[in-house]
Write a protein that holds these residues in place. Structure first.
Motif, PDB file in Angstrom:
ATOM      1  N   THR A  71      -3.604   7.102   6.886  1.00 33.90           N
ATOM      2  CA  THR A  71      -4.306   5.757   6.229  1.00 33.90           C
ATOM      3  C   THR A  71      -4.072   4.545   7.145  1.00 33.90           C
ATOM      4  O   THR A  71      -4.961   3.687   7.305  1.00 33.90           O
ATOM      5  CB  THR A  71      -3.166   5.579   4.959  1.00 33.90           C
ATOM      6  OG1 THR A  71      -3.492   6.453   4.058  1.00 33.90           O
ATOM      7  CG2 THR A  71      -3.661   4.191   4.092  1.00 33.90           C
ATOM      8  N   PHE A  72      -2.768   4.547   7.899  1.00 33.95           N
ATOM      9  CA  PHE A  72      -2.767   3.540   8.575  1.00 33.95           C
ATOM     10  C   PHE A  72      -2.759   3.502  10.212  1.00 33.95           C
ATOM     11  O   PHE A  72      -3.067   2.834  11.036  1.00 33.95           O
ATOM     12  CB  PHE A  72      -0.962   3.225   8.497  1.00 33.95           C
ATOM     13  CG  PHE A  72      -0.795   2.520   7.497  1.00 33.95           C
ATOM     14  CD1 PHE A  72      -0.995   1.258   6.947  1.00 33.95           C
ATOM     15  CD2 PHE A  72      -0.116   3.344   6.303  1.00 33.95           C
ATOM     16  CE1 PHE A  72      -0.818   0.499   5.608  1.00 33.95           C
ATOM     17  CE2 PHE A  72       0.328   2.808   5.228  1.00 33.95           C
ATOM     18  CZ  PHE A  72       0.004   1.463   4.869  1.00 33.95           C
ATOM     19  N   ARG A  73      -3.336   5.072  10.484  1.00 36.40           N
ATOM     20  CA  ARG A  73      -3.638   4.966  11.844  1.00 36.40           C
ATOM     21  C   ARG A  73      -2.809   4.705  12.994  1.00 36.40           C
ATOM     22  O   ARG A  73      -3.390   3.986  13.950  1.00 36.40           O
ATOM     23  CB  ARG A  73      -5.220   4.959  11.990  1.00 36.40           C
ATOM     24  CG  ARG A  73      -6.093   5.559  11.066  1.00 36.40           C
ATOM     25  CD  ARG A  73      -7.472   5.135  11.362  1.00 36.40           C
ATOM     26  NE  ARG A  73      -8.333   5.913  10.775  1.00 36.40           N
ATOM     27  CZ  ARG A  73      -8.922   7.166  10.847  1.00 36.40           C
ATOM     28  NH1 ARG A  73      -8.285   8.107  11.788  1.00 36.40           N
ATOM     29  NH2 ARG A  73      -9.503   7.847   9.948  1.00 36.40           N
ATOM     30  N   LYS A  95       0.799  -1.116   0.056  1.00 36.01           N
ATOM     31  CA  LYS A  95      -0.071  -0.064   0.095  1.00 36.01           C
ATOM     32  C   LYS A  95       0.882   1.386  -0.067  1.00 36.01           C
ATOM     33  O   LYS A  95       0.551   2.213  -0.894  1.00 36.01           O
ATOM     34  CB  LYS A  95      -0.916  -0.142   1.186  1.00 36.01           C
ATOM     35  CG  LYS A  95      -1.803   1.334   1.398  1.00 36.01           C
ATOM     36  CD  LYS A  95      -2.805   1.239   0.053  1.00 36.01           C
ATOM     37  CE  LYS A  95      -3.889   2.436   0.284  1.00 36.01           C
ATOM     38  NZ  LYS A  95      -4.739   2.711  -0.852  1.00 36.01           N
ATOM     39  N   GLU A 146      -0.218  11.576   5.157  1.00 36.75           N
ATOM     40  CA  GLU A 146      -0.889  10.476   4.266  1.00 36.75           C
ATOM     41  C   GLU A 146      -0.896   9.092   4.959  1.00 36.75           C
ATOM     42  O   GLU A 146      -1.767   8.608   5.133  1.00 36.75           O
ATOM     43  CB  GLU A 146      -0.716  10.760   2.986  1.00 36.75           C
ATOM     44  CG  GLU A 146      -1.865   9.687   2.205  1.00 36.75           C
ATOM     45  CD  GLU A 146      -1.722   9.838   0.791  1.00 36.75           C
ATOM     46  OE1 GLU A 146      -2.484   8.870  -0.050  1.00 36.75           O
ATOM     47  OE2 GLU A 146      -1.507  10.995   0.298  1.00 36.75           O
ATOM     48  N   LEU A 147       0.397   8.968   5.136  1.00 37.04           N
ATOM     49  CA  LEU A 147       0.564   7.363   5.838  1.00 37.04           C
ATOM     50  C   LEU A 147       0.004   7.485   7.071  1.00 37.04           C
ATOM     51  O   LEU A 147      -0.659   6.288   7.404  1.00 37.04           O
ATOM     52  CB  LEU A 147       2.114   7.278   5.611  1.00 37.04           C
ATOM     53  CG  LEU A 147       2.836   6.889   4.519  1.00 37.04           C
ATOM     54  CD1 LEU A 147       4.257   6.634   4.726  1.00 37.04           C
ATOM     55  CD2 LEU A 147       2.202   5.794   3.627  1.00 37.04           C
ATOM     56  N   ILE A 201       0.933   4.589  -2.615  1.00 36.28           N
ATOM     57  CA  ILE A 201       0.825   5.739  -2.250  1.00 36.28           C
ATOM     58  C   ILE A 201       2.158   6.718  -2.562  1.00 36.28           C
ATOM     59  O   ILE A 201       2.064   7.829  -3.045  1.00 36.28           O
ATOM     60  CB  ILE A 201       0.815   6.041  -0.637  1.00 36.28           C
ATOM     61  CG1 ILE A 201      -0.457   5.362  -0.104  1.00 36.28           C
ATOM     62  CG2 ILE A 201       0.854   7.380  -0.272  1.00 36.28           C
ATOM     63  CD1 ILE A 201      -0.652   5.394   1.202  1.00 36.28           C
TER      64      ILE A 201
END
Length: 257
Positions: free
Chosen positions: A130-132, A82, A126-127, A86
């Motif tokens: 996305t992965f919290r 993923k 953003e990462l 990105i």
């Protein structure tokens, strides 16, 4: 007791404390400020070593731990795929080599290579969204990447860096010259594109042995007349000379230095 620990995902080796005795290459569970993770024991440091430790060994890896590690690695592989998507979408000049969750999944460690300095501030945001989870990005070198990927060297054996080298040696083109090797980069470079680490293994031997040999181009005397040095075979104690009308190989004991 203090141990040096190696990780498989590109993070730098670290020193941790431990109450039990662990042999090298033992897989262990570590607790540190980043949570719970696993690594491999490289060595135990001598008593009295003054180094900063960053965590402690909880235990050797158990069968239950192996299941958790396997599950975590599967999640890490999906996260890595993923992240690469990105990065490609952002058009950033970087190559993601690996991504690894800690065993708590409270942190995602991402290693990458790049020929240039990378501004990844927007990517990091953003990462994280996305992965919290907490994201740690680390730029590594070509040798570190080869160590992670592994592979087979030109000798037909697994890469030294992925098998037993814990700290990369300093390697220079002079080492190849000392060993009278071809100076073609294609012959000297490993899969990482850098000079092969094994060039350093016998460098000390060759440096000492060369003291007993003449330099290329030097004129020396033999029983068959004077000759010019055009080749050295250090392992067999031989010298190749250009005589007046022929080329001949002599044992080092047959010539006058």
């Amino acid at each position: 007791m203090i141990y040096e620990i190696e990780f498989t995902h590109g993070e730098q080796n670290t020193f941790v404390s431990g109450c039990e005795a662990f042999t090298p290459r033992t897989q262990v569970i570590i607790q540190n400020e980043k949570g719970k993770c696993h690594g491999r024991v490289i060595k135990q440091l001598p008593e009295g070593s003054e180094v900063d430790t960053s965590g402690e060994i909880v235990r050797a890896v158990t069968e239950e731990d192996k299941e958790l590690i396997e599950t975590t690695e599967e999640l890490s592989q999906k996260a890595c795929a993923k992240i690469r998507q990105i990065v490609a979408a952002h058009g950033i000049d970087m190559k993601v080599t690996n991504a690894a969750y800690n065993l708590n999944q409270s942190q995602l460690f991402v290693s990458f290579t790049s020929e240039n300095r990378v501004d990844f501030r927007e990517l990091l945001k953003e990462l994280a969204a996305t992965f919290r989870t907490r994201i740690e990005l680390r730029q590594i070198g070509a040798r570190d990447a080869a160590k992670i990927y592994g592979g087979v060297g030109p000798c037909g054996r697994p890469l030294c860096c992925s098998e037993f080298i814990y700290e990369f040696p300093n390697v220079s083109i002079k080492m190849a010259k000392n060993q009278s090797l071809s100076l073609k980069q294609s012959k000297l470079n490993g899969l990482c594109g850098r000079l092969m680490c094994c060039l350093s293994y016998e460098d000390e031997f060759y440096r000492e042995a060369r003291k007993n040999f003449p330099d290329f181009g030097e004129h020396i005397t033999t029983a068959q007349g004077e000759g010019k040095v055009i080749g050295l075979n250090i392992l067999n104690n031989k010298i190749k000379l250009q005589l007046e009308h022929t080329i001949k190989e002599f044992d080092i004991s047959e010539i006058e230095m």
